[in-house]
Design an enzyme around this catalytic site. Sequence first.
Site, PDB file in Angstrom:
ATOM      1  N   GLU A 182       1.723   6.582  -6.915  1.00  0.00           N
ATOM      2  CA  GLU A 182       0.594   7.354  -7.431  1.00  0.00           C
ATOM      3  C   GLU A 182       0.832   8.852  -7.240  1.00  0.00           C
ATOM      4  O   GLU A 182       0.584   9.660  -8.155  1.00  0.00           O
ATOM      5  CB  GLU A 182      -0.694   6.925  -6.736  1.00  0.00           C
ATOM      6  CG  GLU A 182      -1.158   5.529  -7.106  1.00  0.00           C
ATOM      7  CD  GLU A 182      -2.324   5.063  -6.250  1.00  0.00           C
ATOM      8  OE1 GLU A 182      -3.022   5.932  -5.674  1.00  0.00           O
ATOM      9  OE2 GLU A 182      -2.551   3.844  -6.160  1.00  0.00           O
ATOM     10  N   TYR A 203       0.820  -1.215   0.000  1.00  0.00           N
ATOM     11  CA  TYR A 203       0.000   0.000   0.000  1.00  0.00           C
ATOM     12  C   TYR A 203       0.855   1.267   0.000  1.00  0.00           C
ATOM     13  O   TYR A 203       0.618   2.163  -0.820  1.00  0.00           O
ATOM     14  CB  TYR A 203      -0.965  -0.007   1.188  1.00  0.00           C
ATOM     15  CG  TYR A 203      -1.962   1.125   1.155  1.00  0.00           C
ATOM     16  CD1 TYR A 203      -3.061   1.085   0.294  1.00  0.00           C
ATOM     17  CD2 TYR A 203      -1.809   2.243   1.967  1.00  0.00           C
ATOM     18  CE1 TYR A 203      -3.969   2.120   0.240  1.00  0.00           C
ATOM     19  CE2 TYR A 203      -2.716   3.283   1.926  1.00  0.00           C
ATOM     20  CZ  TYR A 203      -3.791   3.215   1.067  1.00  0.00           C
ATOM     21  OH  TYR A 203      -4.685   4.255   1.021  1.00  0.00           O
TER      22      TYR A 203
END
Length: 232
Positions: free
Chosen positions: A179, A172
């Site tokens: 991102e 994660y």
Amino acid sequence: MSSKPTTPRGPRGLTKLYLLGYNAISFSLWATCTLRGCYLLAINPAEDIPTTFNDIFWPLLTTTQTLAVLEILHSLLGIVRAPVTTTAMQVASRLLLVWGVMFLFHEKGDGAGIVGAPSEVVKVGDYAFLGCLSAWGVTECIRYGFFALQVLGTGVPRWWTWLRYNTFYVLYPLGITSECVLVVKALKPAAELNPLYQWFLIVVLGIYVPGSYILYTHMIAQRKKALRKRAE
């Protein structure tokens, strides 16, 4: 003293068949993305990331990720027991990256971005896309495979359960960092496309920090709940 028969938990009938098909297809698509990416990285020069990107992105990655929109519908209709808010946040952030950043600003064969200007997002030497692909691909293969086995009712192997509720600790943060890097790189070409779009991406970056915290703590809570239930 007689006791009432317990009602089987989980989806049944057509709902079960649909969820099994959805999760199996999603697993297959993400596995294809991940394995295809590994293969291309093995045969292409390390600096030739745009070639890997263009080979995987359209239509494989776009189709695979866009299919996740159905998960919001699943949550809204109560087909699965997943919070609508966190599901929508996860899907929306991925769609923004795929369509609002990668699609708009990736580098074409002539060295220009899809909007005409030279790409500042996915170009030679940029490993953020690979970070996204790695984090997304491995996470989703584990997740959809877990759900498919769960719906099938054959039981999920203990090692798969361990992967489901532990690998996100590393994957994660890798995915979120990658991102954010892509969104930051998209700010300059976004301003050239439309200044309002640049400000939209800046607002998105401002939401990422609290949003990521909410999703991360939600996954930690889900892990504790699932492992506690398995120990009972």
